[in-house]
Design an enzyme around this catalytic site. Sequence first.
Site, PDB file in Angstrom:
ATOM      1  N   CYS A 165      17.572  59.858 -28.298  1.00  0.00           N
ATOM      2  CA  CYS A 165      17.909  59.230 -29.565  1.00  0.00           C
ATOM      3  C   CYS A 165      18.906  58.084 -29.418  1.00  0.00           C
ATOM      4  O   CYS A 165      18.841  57.104 -30.132  1.00  0.00           O
ATOM      5  CB  CYS A 165      18.410  60.259 -30.547  1.00  0.00           C
ATOM      6  SG  CYS A 165      19.744  61.245 -29.905  1.00  0.00           S
ATOM      7  N   HIS A 181      22.745  64.110 -32.242  1.00  0.00           N
ATOM      8  CA  HIS A 181      21.775  63.063 -32.558  1.00  0.00           C
ATOM      9  C   HIS A 181      22.514  61.748 -32.789  1.00  0.00           C
ATOM     10  O   HIS A 181      23.712  61.748 -33.081  1.00  0.00           O
ATOM     11  CB  HIS A 181      20.998  63.484 -33.802  1.00  0.00           C
ATOM     12  CG  HIS A 181      19.806  62.641 -34.075  1.00  0.00           C
ATOM     13  ND1 HIS A 181      18.813  62.436 -33.136  1.00  0.00           N
ATOM     14  CD2 HIS A 181      19.419  61.937 -35.189  1.00  0.00           C
ATOM     15  CE1 HIS A 181      17.884  61.652 -33.662  1.00  0.00           C
ATOM     16  NE2 HIS A 181      18.230  61.331 -34.915  1.00  0.00           N
ATOM     17  N   ASP A 193      16.546  55.912 -39.062  1.00  0.00           N
ATOM     18  CA  ASP A 193      16.495  56.709 -37.836  1.00  0.00           C
ATOM     19  C   ASP A 193      15.267  56.315 -37.029  1.00  0.00           C
ATOM     20  O   ASP A 193      14.170  56.817 -37.285  1.00  0.00           O
ATOM     21  CB  ASP A 193      16.459  58.199 -38.174  1.00  0.00           C
ATOM     22  CG  ASP A 193      16.627  59.041 -36.923  1.00  0.00           C
ATOM     23  OD1 ASP A 193      16.697  58.469 -35.817  1.00  0.00           O
ATOM     24  OD2 ASP A 193      16.703  60.279 -37.059  1.00  0.00           O
TER      25      ASP A 193
END
Lengths: 302, 669
Positions: B415, B459, B475
């Site tokens: 991520c 994350h 995201d």
Amino acid sequence: MQQKIQQALHQISQVVLGKEDKIKQALCCMFSNGHLLIEDLPGMGKTTLAHALSRVFGLSYQRIQFTSDLLPADVLGVSVYSQKSERFEFHQGPIFSQLLLADEINRSTPKTQSALLEAMEEGQVTVDGSTRQLPAPFFVIATQNPSTQTGTFPLPESQLDRFLMCIELGYPDPRFERVLLKQGDARALIDNLSVCISPSELQDMQEQIKLVQTSDKLLDYIQRLIAFSRAPQRFNYGLSPRGALGLIACAKTWAFMDSRSYVVPEDVQAVLPSVVKHRLQSGINASEAGAAQSLLAEVAVV
Amino acid sequence: MNSAALPRSSFLWLLISVGAVLLPHVNRMPTGLLIGYGLCMVWRTLVHYGKAKMPHGLVKLLLVIAGTLIIRQGYQNLLGVDPAAAFLLLTFVFKFLEMQRVRDGLLIIFLGYFCLPITFLFSQTMVMTIYVFVALVVLTTTLVKVTKTSDQAGATIDLKQVTVMLLSALPLMLVLFVLVPRIGPLWSVPLPSGQSKTGPSDSMSPGDIASLAKSDELAFRVRFDGAIPDTRELYWRGLVFSNFDGRTWRPEGTPFQQQKNASWARNSAHEEMEESLDIHYQVTFEPSYQPWLYALDYPLTSGSGIGLTPQYTLLNKVSVDQRKHYNLVSSPRLMIDSVLDPASRKRNLLIPRAGNSRAKKFAIEQRNKASSDQQFVTDILTYYRQKPFYYSLKPPRLGPDSIDEFMFDTRKGFCEHYAGSFTYIMRAAGIPARVVVGYQGGEINHSGNYLLVHQFDAHAWAEVWLQDRGWVRIDPTGQVAPERIEQGIEEATAYENSFLSDSTFSLLRYRDNLWLSQLRLKLDAIEYDWNRWVLGYNAKRQSDFLKDYLGLVSSASKTQLLTGLVTLFLIALMVVFLRKERIKITDRCDQLYFRFCRLMETRGVARGAAEGATDFSQRLVERFSAQEQSIRNITRMYNYLSYGPDINPHQRSRILKKLEQEIAALKRT
């Protein structure tokens, strides 16, 4: 009355030297109408004491020397066929007396021991199907050698319980031993002793002793003693109810001998060692003498 | 008795006790020290079996010096909780080595009682508490064994007796726990040092979060007042990174500036907002040894000691060294920074002039193609989705131009790669953007109805500032691996089987196994309740509890007064209970006699409990011949009243009066 007791005590002290406290215990046992066990080494004056007791009470006296081949019939008596009357006649054994000295009782076999002990408990003997009353009063003074000596059959606990008291005489004081050595054997003196208390007087006394007071507070103390003796891990067996009754009876006598009409804890403490000595089997660690001592030392009076 | 030799049968128990006290510390001790402890125990055992001798005085001195040196070596320090605990345990073991008599045995047990709770400095889990209880039983049984003179009762009987004893103390313990006023500690114990920090750090380079994702440690637990929101909405923001040096993302400003900029007052800016959409929840945060806390987008209130930064992240005043509970309200619809001040705008557009030229060029080309900023964002997200990007826990290492390499060559990343590259491209195209790091998602525990967030839920995502919309959460990872957002990291990395591949024994690795999974969640629910109700039972919770369950609606001080009174009452009850052993003297006659005994005691002669009055009087008379008559009278009257015949009450009271007078007269002499 107490004067007479003092007199008896004094008389016996002349033949059993320096053992006044033991003699007093023995007298206490007799006034409490109980049988006495004297436990000691041979030659310590056990027989002399028993003999002297019979003299001062004016009781008929018999003595049996217990040996390993003594049979019950030798104690109780036997029926013998009489040619003259053409039937069996009973010949009384030595047990038909007012005071029986059973010398070295633990040298005989258990069968003979139990014949005697049954008679002690019942006050009567049964031979050949007929029951015969023993004379009253009936006392047994048994002597016993320490069970560690050879040729002994130790009395079982159940039979030891029949004796009200168990005393040890022990070695005399050097002072009294000196007197003893000077005057020689005391047995000759026994015959010179006069009767101080007649059997009927003894019976009177026993009646009076029954009237001695035991207060609630004293019974509390006795119950504490009993409970303590029964606490686990102290002694192998606690005091039986018969032992407790014996304790009270002796304490009453002790109070009576002290001219008191009520029992105080000191009376109980005075007789307790003799009453519990043969009844309490102490735990592994303590000695037997320690049993009574620990009872006295650890139970609170009030 | 204390100087008697130790009963041989108690040795094994003492050995077990010492072991039980040491056991919880085993995995925290330097190996050298552990060997030392073991050596002492083995030595003493050999002595017990006659195979070795007691250590000589000089040897003992050497042992102490060696032990101290080992502690110094192992902890680099002699001060602090860890070395202090080790030192205390060392003395404990040394005492065990030199024990010979009953007194030593008793000392071992008492030291054991003292050393046992040391373990609570390091761990306060329920399992540890149960362990300590079991160890208490063992210690107490050993105490019985040491003090017993004969071996008549077996070990099981002792054990049973002790267990019953301790269990019967439990109700009192519970009552005291619930009712005794919670007063803050008078001093604070410095916390165990050398704990590694957990959770996201204050910078982000490629690979950082991927390594975090290998940990199955718990980060925090959350209980929601309402329903648990959809997993896709669970973005736990912790840090906002605005500064980029070409490789590493960092927050703006130093930690000190961050503290200064945060608002520490209770914030009430949300009052005009729609309350019904607000999410109310309580977080139980495990110690991370870092100051930042986590909240759902976007936190509105801050509790005591928690500050709200301008980036809408939460800061604790100090680093979180202990489990922390905090209540929060978050508003997902809140628009933040509707107007971006020029300084912020400038900061969130900064990219290093050098490097990553391909990405810069790509960004400008794409922006020129797009009709608006909004369209541009969508285009870039589409790019991620359409090109062969892979979501991987094992991304390849990147060179100096990390963004270029990732965007156009390797296209395999975690991520932080996506969030970082996306933010970079936004900035390169002139749109203010920043990276947000925190956790995403979590595991719902149905048996306790709360959410568990683990370290592997860590994350990173991006935020871009758009006109009229403020900061908008984007995201990019969701484009590449939508299952990461919807189902968690395990599903997202299923194809490469890399989830928790290093920790075979982690129960979490076996989430597929329904039974194991349920067991794990059940256990966690118990642990959570333990944390909330036992460890977190503070003054506030106490007053809530008293209010809810005992109906005591009153001020805190009143409650405390009441609990204080209840406690006093209980203590009084205990005293009465303990005094019951004493025999109560109700008899007037005994009372007077005891008065007499006390009087005589002050004059130097005490009556033994087993001594009768007459015997006592004999001893007294020997000592106090002058008062002979008086002593004899008292004794006679007492004996008569206690053991004599029943007399009428009138007579009795007359004698009692006389007895009292006699004692009073004696007192005057």
